[in-house]
Design a protein around this motif. Structure first.
Motif, PDB file in Angstrom:
ATOM      1  N   SER A 221       0.884  -1.000  -0.123  1.00 40.08           N
ATOM      2  CA  SER A 221       0.000  -0.009  -0.035  1.00 40.08           C
ATOM      3  C   SER A 221       0.896   1.177   0.050  1.00 40.08           C
ATOM      4  O   SER A 221       0.525   2.283  -0.187  1.00 40.08           O
TER       5      SER A 221
ATOM      6  N   ARG B 278     -17.491   3.644   5.051  1.00 34.56           N
ATOM      7  CA  ARG B 278     -16.728   2.704   4.527  1.00 34.56           C
ATOM      8  C   ARG B 278     -15.451   2.380   5.297  1.00 34.56           C
ATOM      9  O   ARG B 278     -14.873   1.270   4.917  1.00 34.56           O
TER      10      ARG B 278
ATOM     11  N   CYS C 234     -10.373  13.503   6.016  1.00 38.69           N
ATOM     12  CA  CYS C 234      -9.612  12.357   6.305  1.00 38.69           C
ATOM     13  C   CYS C 234     -10.184  11.831   7.526  1.00 38.69           C
ATOM     14  O   CYS C 234     -10.535  12.311   8.710  1.00 38.69           O
TER      15      CYS C 234
ATOM     16  N   GLN D 203      -7.043   1.697   8.696  1.00 41.46           N
ATOM     17  CA  GLN D 203      -6.961   2.351   7.295  1.00 41.46           C
ATOM     18  C   GLN D 203      -7.016   4.008   7.458  1.00 41.46           C
ATOM     19  O   GLN D 203      -8.044   4.335   8.467  1.00 41.46           O
ATOM     20  N   SER D 204      -6.758   4.557   6.763  1.00 43.15           N
ATOM     21  CA  SER D 204      -6.922   6.362   6.782  1.00 43.15           C
ATOM     22  C   SER D 204      -7.630   6.647   5.320  1.00 43.15           C
ATOM     23  O   SER D 204      -6.955   6.144   4.326  1.00 43.15           O
ATOM     24  N   LEU D 205      -8.844   6.980   5.330  1.00 45.56           N
ATOM     25  CA  LEU D 205      -9.465   7.175   4.122  1.00 45.56           C
ATOM     26  C   LEU D 205      -9.519   8.818   4.045  1.00 45.56           C
ATOM     27  O   LEU D 205      -9.840   9.741   4.731  1.00 45.56           O
ATOM     28  N   LEU D 206      -9.414   8.963   2.544  1.00 44.74           N
ATOM     29  CA  LEU D 206      -9.657  10.527   2.213  1.00 44.74           C
ATOM     30  C   LEU D 206     -10.926  10.539   1.277  1.00 44.74           C
ATOM     31  O   LEU D 206     -11.269   9.727   0.422  1.00 44.74           O
TER      32      LEU D 206
ATOM     33  N   PRO E 230     -14.889   6.541  -0.649  1.00 42.37           N
ATOM     34  CA  PRO E 230     -13.565   7.653  -0.183  1.00 42.37           C
ATOM     35  C   PRO E 230     -12.956   7.693  -1.744  1.00 42.37           C
ATOM     36  O   PRO E 230     -13.149   6.959  -2.593  1.00 42.37           O
ATOM     37  N   MET E 231     -12.037   8.855  -1.688  1.00 43.28           N
ATOM     38  CA  MET E 231     -11.417   8.836  -2.960  1.00 43.28           C
ATOM     39  C   MET E 231     -10.183   7.962  -2.874  1.00 43.28           C
ATOM     40  O   MET E 231      -9.912   7.281  -3.839  1.00 43.28           O
ATOM     41  N   THR E 232      -9.442   7.890  -1.856  1.00 42.67           N
ATOM     42  CA  THR E 232      -8.115   7.112  -1.588  1.00 42.67           C
ATOM     43  C   THR E 232      -8.138   6.747  -0.179  1.00 42.67           C
ATOM     44  O   THR E 232      -8.850   7.268   0.636  1.00 42.67           O
ATOM     45  N   MET E 233      -7.166   5.930  -0.110  1.00 45.15           N
ATOM     46  CA  MET E 233      -7.064   5.180   1.382  1.00 45.15           C
ATOM     47  C   MET E 233      -5.440   4.708   1.433  1.00 45.15           C
ATOM     48  O   MET E 233      -4.602   4.684   0.648  1.00 45.15           O
ATOM     49  N   TYR E 234      -5.199   4.703   2.712  1.00 39.76           N
ATOM     50  CA  TYR E 234      -3.895   4.116   3.015  1.00 39.76           C
ATOM     51  C   TYR E 234      -4.103   3.123   4.186  1.00 39.76           C
ATOM     52  O   TYR E 234      -4.870   3.404   5.010  1.00 39.76           O
ATOM     53  N   SER E 235      -3.446   1.958   4.351  1.00 37.54           N
ATOM     54  CA  SER E 235      -3.458   0.985   5.099  1.00 37.54           C
ATOM     55  C   SER E 235      -2.239   0.937   6.076  1.00 37.54           C
ATOM     56  O   SER E 235      -0.940   1.037   5.595  1.00 37.54           O
TER      57      SER E 235
ATOM     58  N   VAL F 121      -0.005  13.504   0.986  1.00 36.21           N
ATOM     59  CA  VAL F 121      -1.408  13.432   0.546  1.00 36.21           C
ATOM     60  C   VAL F 121      -1.514  13.221  -1.023  1.00 36.21           C
ATOM     61  O   VAL F 121      -0.719  13.804  -1.771  1.00 36.21           O
TER      62      VAL F 121
END
Lengths: 333, 590
Positions: A8, A254, A273, A280-283, A297-302, A333
């Motif tokens: 990720s 989500r 965010c 997860q962090s969701l944008l 969400p647009m994007t995510m980070y695990s 970002v």
């Protein structure tokens, strides 16, 4: 789990990680000196620490500055730097048993003041959170388990006012304008207060199940019509429009587990965010009209572990800071 | 004077543009003039909008002959642009009031508006090329054109209907015309416009005399001397003042666009270096009708309503690699202009396509791997709850503990306390705290009328103590009386039942009476069982009654069945029937 974490983040330099000897909860990024980041430990005893880190975008590093670490008796429930870029000194505030102010100098820390709002006792009721007024930086509002919010004039070191804000513990507070703030509480309500009329407050949201505590609140500084809150044991982020009280304008659902932290984008009015127990962090980008299937969400980070904290500061708008377990990460970002 | 002159010239120029664009029924006309701030570059000089107008959410084709309306609309657009640009630099996020708001604009109007922020170097971009070559450039399918040639093609694409753009040098600047229709190149059309609208009327304003032209146009933000050579030279000493004037006049525009423009230029310099080689052939007056591929990956619509992903993520990457930096440059410019205008979106948020050297650490939601989810969390929001609930408790505990410790300290170091004033104050404070604490205990013991100040507490305590004394007296007198009566009773058990019955009938008495009744009943029972006890020589404390404020507690031990212990709890105001029932139940058991 390791694999998915690596997949990720496409390039390591987009993620800057700091490994702390302690679990991290509170976190703040300085406006005066953009390279300064403060992290607060969470150890369930009297020995806690606040470490000041030096963040370098160029070398993608987060390094502690040992001379600037200081002890904090109990875990700081929140850390914030002075919000103004042109502040005369780099002030850091921490909440816990008291609201404390520290001055972060180049190579030393000076304890500026310890603010106690109780006139009769050397103790004050524990503080769950606070917020620094960006428009009027001499004002700090604190929220407490004693159902009150206290507004401090930090220049005078005096209480400006103390309001019984809720029926139960107040868990978070956020400023909107110079004299307007909102708070969330264990009583399940979001209330707005205007310092010009302290007798009244406006309830703009109540949790659907009565008495489901609301834990965190974020007021959109770019568009003050919107604020966001999260509920206890819920994967929802509730987006409120103060013009339409009681009915949330959107619910973002989500996350696959409970949400722990939310932050509006510092330079955009429609991005938020969130971070949760699902690691997860969701944008999110808020659409003008929500689709029938809810909002993706647009994007995510695990992160690979429960993310406990999230900061998106105007001082570093290109970076989102998260904290999970013993780690703090800056995410591009 | 200068302002009047300037206004006269710009008004005139705009009228010319208006006439020209309306005569051919195109969407807009822009005059790109030389920038006073950045030498050798073209910036927005004047413009006239003749396209569709959106009013109350419906797009209306503008009436072509309504001159005041068109001019007014152009003014409003300019005003909106300036207010939005100002909005960015002013500390308050609130927008200054303008007649129009961003929501009111059609896509073509947006194009027109965003064009105001562009700055072109000579030889670069469509107006720049046209100026450098001193020739007309006719571009068809502008929305499909390569960004190297037509850097605003992204914008045109977003408006989707802007198809033909024409640039030709004029009056030391470049006139640009655009329409939403596909128009084949027609040199005669340009010539017609030049002769019949622009030049004919310009004669009235612009004197052929070079000096005069210079002066007039100088104020019109359009140095004539740049026609011949590209470098800006200001032989006139008055030009310094002029520059200042323009700085003030143009600051609203410059503030908004300057930062972005300079970055754009960096990109476009590179663009030039690369694209000059590639594009010399294509930059002829012949149109670039088609470009290969679709370089647009993520486009935020002008109204900021949605982000549309046109391509699959794999394609995105390919396209990114292929696309020259010029593409990124215009994209970034476009994004940053929009974001600075609308403050609606952060430029780095618009997807993976960015100018920074570092990519986002976030991946697209659509590309997420479902397998990377964590196992179900057993204790949700663990740390958050600890912070909110338990840290508070830790503080409370610490407070109690330290208070205890201090108490101990007080005992040990009682004499040392007066040594220092501070200590004295401290011990005095502790003493007061102790007194307060004792008072609070007292409050919990004594029924109070809601008042908690110390005098009231003491008053209530005195009153309560006197009441208790009276009750004790009453009870003792009852006891004596009933003991005398009891000698006539034959069987205690019957007596209980009878008295209970009686009270059953009179159960709707007043509360005070009821309380009295209860007390009597208790007394009777006590008496009765004492009688029995007398016979069975059991202990005297087998029945206890306690009345605390509202609660009445009757506790008795049956002498026949020693194992049965009964507790009957009543509340002041509870019916005597309830007590009776409770007793009967017990009796049945016996």
């Amino acid at each position: 789990m390791e694999n998915s974490t690596q997949e990720s983040h496409p390039r390591p330099e987009n993620v800057v990680t700091y490994d702390s000897p302690y679990p991290i909860y509170a976190m703040a990024i300085s406006a005066v000196n953009r390279r300064r980041v403060a992290v607060g430990s969470f150890v369930e005893e009297l020995k806690n620490h606040v470490d000041i880190l030096s963040f370098s975008e160029d070398s993608s590093s987060l390094k502690p500055v040992p001379s600037l670490s200081f002890d904090h008796p109990y875990p700081p429930t929140k850390l914030l730097f002075h919000p103004s870029v042109s502040a005369p000194s780099n002030l850091l505030a921490s909440s816990g048993d008291f609201l404390r102010l520290w001055e972060v100098k180049d190579s030393s820390i000076v304890a500026v003041s310890t603010l106690n709002n109780s006139k009769t006792s050397e103790y004050s009721a524990p503080l769950t959170s606070f917020d620094w007024n960006e428009v009027e930086p001499r004002r700090i509002g604190t929220s407490s388990i004693d159902t009150t919010c206290t507004i401090w004039d930090i220049e005078k070191g005096a209480v400006e006012t103390q309001l019984i804000a809720h029926d139960k513990e107040v868990y978070d507070i956020a400023w909107g304008e110079a004299g307007v703030f909102a708070s969330v509480s264990a009583d399940g309500s979001v209330r707005i207060f205007d310092l010009r009329d302290k007798e009244h407050s406006t309830i703009i949201y109540e949790s659907p199940m009565p008495d489901t505590p609301l834990l965190r609140l974020a007021w959109n500084k770019q568009d003050l019509r919107y604020m966001a809150t999260i509920l206890m044991d819920s994967n929802k982020i509730v987006i409120l429009d103060i013009r339409s009280p009681t009915m949330p304008v959107a619910e973002l659902e989500r996350h696959s587990a409970s949400v722990n932290a939310i932050a509006w984008a510092p330079q955009s009015c429609k991005h938020i965010c969130s971070a949760g127990d699902d690691g997860q962090s969701l944008l999110w980008e808020l659409p003008t009209v929500a689709g029938p299937n809810g909002i993706d969400p647009m994007t995510m980070y695990s992160a690979g572990a429960e993310i406990n904290q999230l900061q998106w500061s105007a001082a570093q708008p290109d970076w989102i800071a998260i904290a999970f377990a013993n780690k703090m990460q800056m995410l591009k970002v | 004077m200068a302002t009047a002159n300037q206004k006269g010239v710009t008004d005139n120029l705009r009228n010319q543009l208006a006439l020209a664009v309306r005569s051919i029924q195109w969407s807009y006309a822009v005059f790109w003039s030389f920038s006073a701030k950045q030498s050798g570059s073209l910036e927005w000089g004047e413009g006239y909008y003749n396209g569709d107008i959106k009013t109350r959410k419906t797009v209306q084709a503008v009436e072509l002959n309504s001159d005041p309306l068109g001019l007014q609309r152009s003014d409003q657009l300019r005003e909106l642009f300036e207010s939005l640009s100002l909005g960015e630099t002013s500390p308050q996020p609130k927008r200054p009031t303008a007649a129009l708001s961003p929501e009111d604009l059609t896509d073509t109007e947006w194009y027109f508006l965003v064009c105001m922020s562009f700055v072109f170097n000579v030889g670069q971009g469509l107006p720049g090329r046209s100026f450098a070559k001193n020739d007309t450039i006719w571009l068809r399918n502008a929305h499909l054109a390569d960004t190297k040639l037509f850097s605003r093609s992204l914008l045109a694409k977003v408006s989707e209907r802007l198809q033909t753009v024409v640039c030709f040098p004029h009056l030391g600047g470049v006139v640009e015309l655009g329409t939403t229709e596909l128009v084949a190149e027609d040199r005669n059309l340009i010539q017609h416009i030049k002769t019949s609208f622009l030049e004919s009327s310009s004669d009235t304003v612009i004197n052929p005399n070079h000096d005069l032209v210079y002066q007039v146009l100088d104020h019109a933000n359009d140095p004539e001397n740049n026609l011949d050579d590209v470098e800006v030279c200001s032989p006139d000493t008055s030009s310094d003042d002029f520059a200042d004037n323009v700085l003030i006049e143009g600051s609203s525009l410059a503030d908004g666009a300057d930062g972005e423009a300079s970055r754009l230029q960096n990109w476009q310099f590179k663009d030039d270096a690369i694209s000059n080689g590639l594009n010399n052939s294509t930059s002829s007056s012949d149109c670039v009708s088609q470009t290969q591929g679709n370089p647009v990956t993520v486009v935020q619509q002008l109204d900021g309503k949605k982000t549309s992903d046109n391509c699959m993520p794999v394609n995105q990457e390919c396209n990114q690699q292929k696309s020259p930096p010029g593409f990124n440059g215009s994209d970034v410019h476009y994004q940053s202009v929009l974001s600075s205008l609308l403050k609606s979106s952060h430029q780095l948020m618009l997807g993976p396509n960015r100018n920074g050297k570092q990519e986002s650490s976030f991946i697209s939601w659509k590309d997420r791997k479902l397998s990377s989810r964590l196992p179900q969390i057993l204790s949700p929001q663990r740390l958050l709850k600890k912070v909110l609930f338990e840290v508070a408790r830790m503080h409370e505990n610490a407070r109690i503990e330290s208070a205890k410790q201090k108490d101990k300290c007080d005992d040990h170091s009682g004499q040392e306390a007066d040594e220092v004033d501070r200590n004295h104050v401290l011990s005095e404070r502790k003493r007061r705290e102790k007194i307060s604490e004792r008072f609070s205990i007292l409050v919990s013991l004594v029924p109070s009328g809601g008042k908690v100040d110390k005098v009231s507490i003491l008053d209530h305590t005195i009153e309560y103590l006197r009441e208790l004394e009276r009750k004790v007296e009453d009870l003792e007198s009852y006891k004596e009386a009933t003991e005398r009566e009891s000698t006539t009773q034959s069987k205690a058990h019957d007596s209980i039942e009878r008295t209970s019955d009686n009270y059953g009938h009179s159960k709707f008495g007043s509360i005070t009476k009821l309380l009295g009744n209860k007390r009597k009943s208790c007394d009777t029972e006590k008496m009765a069982s004492e009688n029995k006890r007398g016979r069975s020589s059991s202990s005297t404390d087998s029945i206890t009654i306690s009345i605390t404020d509202k609660d009445v507690l009757i506790e008795m031990r049956c002498s026949w069945r020693q194992c049965v212990l009964v507790e009957s709890k009543g509340v002041k105001g509870a019916s005597a029937g309830a007590i009776k029932q409770a007793l009967q139940r017990i009796i049945k058991k016996c």
